[in-house]
Write a protein that holds these residues in place. Structure first.
Motif, PDB file in Angstrom:
ATOM      1  N   ILE A  86      86.686  85.912  37.223  1.00 19.80           N
ATOM      2  CA  ILE A  86      87.486  85.674  38.421  1.00 19.80           C
ATOM      3  C   ILE A  86      86.749  86.338  39.574  1.00 19.80           C
ATOM      4  CG2 ILE A  86      89.727  86.006  39.522  1.00 19.80           C
ATOM      5  CD1 ILE A  86      90.921  86.247  36.679  1.00 19.80           C
ATOM      6  N   GLU A  87      86.434  85.562  40.635  1.00 15.98           N
ATOM      7  CA  GLU A  87      85.542  86.111  41.662  1.00 15.98           C
ATOM      8  C   GLU A  87      85.825  85.590  43.068  1.00 15.98           C
ATOM      9  OE1 GLU A  87      81.403  84.941  41.362  1.00 15.98           O
ATOM     10  OE2 GLU A  87      81.858  83.570  39.739  1.00 15.98           O
ATOM     11  N   PRO A  88      86.761  86.220  43.775  1.00 18.44           N
ATOM     12  CA  PRO A  88      86.993  85.840  45.163  1.00 18.44           C
ATOM     13  C   PRO A  88      85.751  86.043  46.031  1.00 18.44           C
ATOM     14  CG  PRO A  88      88.770  87.222  44.339  1.00 18.44           C
ATOM     15  CD  PRO A  88      87.688  87.265  43.309  1.00 18.44           C
ATOM     16  N   MET A  89      85.426  85.018  46.816  1.00 18.06           N
ATOM     17  CA  MET A  89      84.391  85.082  47.848  1.00 18.06           C
ATOM     18  C   MET A  89      85.098  84.794  49.156  1.00 18.06           C
ATOM     19  SD  MET A  89      81.713  82.898  45.585  1.00 18.06           S
ATOM     20  CE  MET A  89      83.002  82.401  44.423  1.00 18.06           C
ATOM     21  N   ILE A  90      85.241  85.808  49.999  1.00 17.44           N
ATOM     22  CA  ILE A  90      86.137  85.733  51.143  1.00 17.44           C
ATOM     23  C   ILE A  90      85.357  86.034  52.435  1.00 17.44           C
ATOM     24  CG2 ILE A  90      88.293  86.565  52.124  1.00 17.44           C
ATOM     25  CD1 ILE A  90      88.556  85.174  49.334  1.00 17.44           C
ATOM     26  N   ASN A  91      85.587  85.189  53.439  1.00 14.39           N
ATOM     27  CA  ASN A  91      84.848  85.293  54.697  1.00 14.39           C
ATOM     28  C   ASN A  91      85.729  85.803  55.827  1.00 14.39           C
ATOM     29  OD1 ASN A  91      82.834  84.061  53.197  1.00 14.39           O
ATOM     30  ND2 ASN A  91      83.132  82.047  54.114  1.00 14.39           N
ATOM     31  N   LEU A  92      85.116  86.512  56.767  1.00 14.13           N
ATOM     32  CA  LEU A  92      85.839  86.999  57.936  1.00 14.13           C
ATOM     33  C   LEU A  92      86.319  85.834  58.804  1.00 14.13           C
ATOM     34  CD1 LEU A  92      86.685  89.505  59.597  1.00 14.13           C
ATOM     35  CD2 LEU A  92      84.496  89.323  60.785  1.00 14.13           C
ATOM     36  N   GLY A  93      85.531  84.770  58.851  1.00 14.61           N
ATOM     37  CA  GLY A  93      85.870  83.610  59.664  1.00 14.61           C
ATOM     38  C   GLY A  93      86.165  82.379  58.831  1.00 14.61           C
TER      39      GLY A  93
ATOM     40  N   SER B  61      81.847  98.795  59.836  1.00 14.37           N
ATOM     41  CA  SER B  61      82.883  98.608  60.856  1.00 14.37           C
ATOM     42  C   SER B  61      84.263  98.541  60.208  1.00 14.37           C
ATOM     43  CB  SER B  61      82.616  97.318  61.620  1.00 14.37           C
ATOM     44  OG  SER B  61      82.827  96.197  60.778  1.00 14.37           O
ATOM     45  N   PRO B  62      85.310  98.848  60.979  1.00 10.70           N
ATOM     46  CA  PRO B  62      86.671  98.722  60.437  1.00 10.70           C
ATOM     47  C   PRO B  62      86.979  97.308  59.955  1.00 10.70           C
ATOM     48  CG  PRO B  62      86.706 100.029  62.448  1.00 10.70           C
ATOM     49  CD  PRO B  62      85.317  99.471  62.328  1.00 10.70           C
ATOM     50  N   GLU B  63      86.482  96.283  60.657  1.00 10.89           N
ATOM     51  CA  GLU B  63      86.779  94.912  60.218  1.00 10.89           C
ATOM     52  C   GLU B  63      86.065  94.589  58.911  1.00 10.89           C
ATOM     53  OE1 GLU B  63      85.676  92.036  63.148  1.00 10.89           O
ATOM     54  OE2 GLU B  63      83.518  92.292  62.850  1.00 10.89           O
ATOM     55  N   ALA B  64      84.881  95.160  58.699  1.00 12.94           N
ATOM     56  CA  ALA B  64      84.179  94.963  57.435  1.00 12.94           C
ATOM     57  C   ALA B  64      84.920  95.660  56.302  1.00 12.94           C
ATOM     58  CB  ALA B  64      82.748  95.480  57.528  1.00 12.94           C
ATOM     59  N   LYS B  65      85.403  96.857  56.572  1.00 13.63           N
ATOM     60  CA  LYS B  65      86.157  97.582  55.538  1.00 13.63           C
ATOM     61  C   LYS B  65      87.430  96.830  55.163  1.00 13.63           C
ATOM     62  CE  LYS B  65      87.978 102.086  54.193  1.00 13.63           C
ATOM     63  NZ  LYS B  65      89.143 101.486  53.493  1.00 13.63           N
ATOM     64  N   ARG B  66      88.127  96.300  56.156  1.00 11.44           N
ATOM     65  CA  ARG B  66      89.347  95.545  55.870  1.00 11.44           C
ATOM     66  C   ARG B  66      89.046  94.312  55.038  1.00 11.44           C
ATOM     67  NH1 ARG B  66      90.723  97.056  61.209  1.00 11.44           N
ATOM     68  NH2 ARG B  66      89.890  95.104  62.023  1.00 11.44           N
ATOM     69  N   LEU B  67      87.946  93.635  55.367  1.00  9.45           N
ATOM     70  CA  LEU B  67      87.558  92.451  54.599  1.00  9.45           C
ATOM     71  C   LEU B  67      87.257  92.821  53.152  1.00  9.45           C
ATOM     72  CD1 LEU B  67      86.704  89.452  54.322  1.00  9.45           C
ATOM     73  CD2 LEU B  67      84.400  90.174  55.041  1.00  9.45           C
TER      74      LEU B  67
END
Length: 249
Positions: free
Chosen positions: A201-208, A117-123
């Motif tokens: 260095i390891e960003p773990m980033i969530n949509l919410g 999905s576009p939101e997954a790609k942006r994330l």
């Protein structure tokens, strides 16, 4: 204790990091609908062994596989399974490393299975970009907090949640060494960075939400709101000439 590596030690470590990077690339290429996470894990295992290295996640703290493979709302530490089949549109985070010459490499990336999905790609794009924002701050004289703030501000400015419960770390003769490298914090604070430090260095980033929970298997970590998560990681050496990405293919 933080261990500073000599130029010779960095050369030895570079080989482990290169094998780690290439194993991650090969594993990522296998991310397709219909493939099991166990199959991907076996691909990574064979690649690392073929290149004379040891999968450093395997049996680490009891972890039963070469790679952590986490899908969609799984943040990290997903256990590969033969019956876990990747579906069209899934995003799949793979975290793995190799040990050779007494040194460790560690890296991660999130891959799309087919068209996401576009939101997954942006994330995914934001998480990857935040990793490089953090790496830009990995220079002598800066502090850990400069890395942390760069990641956090970049992601939160775009509306994403930055995981607090798990962080980056030093890496060298041990897979996990001091110092901790959070993806959140204040610029100008924390341990001062010196040449010879090697950091994962390891960003773990969530949509919410940034909040996560560990499952009953004792390993898999998911977002508490069920929204997707992305994870990117490099092993980086701090040098007088600036940051050097040791896990760059």
């Amino acid at each position: 204790m933080i261990v500073l590596k000599s130029s010779r030690e960095l050369e030895l470590m570079k080989e482990a990091c290169q094998i780690s990077a290439e194993a991650l690339m090969v594993a990522g290429e296998a991310v397709k609908p219909g493939v099991s996470t166990k199959e991907i894990d076996e691909i990574a295992y064979r690649f690392i062994k073929k290149h004379g290295a040891t999968p450093n996640f395997l049996n680490y703290g009891g972890f039963p596989a070469t790679a952590c493979i986490s899908i969609n709302d799984e943040v990290i530490h997903g256990i590969p399974k033969a019956d876990r089949i990747i579906q069209e549109g899934d995003i799949v985070s793979i975290d793995l490393g190799a040990a050779k010459n007494g040194y460790n490499g560690d890296n991660a990336a999130t891959f799309a299975a087919g068209t996401c999905s576009p939101e997954a790609k942006r994330l995914m794009d934001t998480t990857r970009e935040s990793l490089y924002k953090g790496i830009e701050q990995a220079v002598p004289g800066n502090r850990i907090g400069d890395i942390s703030y760069a990641v956090q501000s970049y992601c939160e400015d775009r509306g994403y949640g930055v995981v607090r419960d798990f962080v980056g770390h030093g890496v060298g003769t041990k897979l996990h060494e001091e110092p901790s490298v959070p993806n959140f914090g204040h610029a100008g604070r924390g341990i001062r960075l010196l040449p010879g430090m090697t950091l994962a260095i390891e960003p773990m980033i969530n949509l919410g939400t940034y909040k996560v929970k560990q499952l009953s298997d004792g390993w898999t970590v998911k977002t508490t709101d069920g929204k997707i998560s992305a994870h990117f990681e490099h092993t980086v050496a701090i040098t007088s000439n600036g940051p050097v990405i040791l896990t760059k293919v």
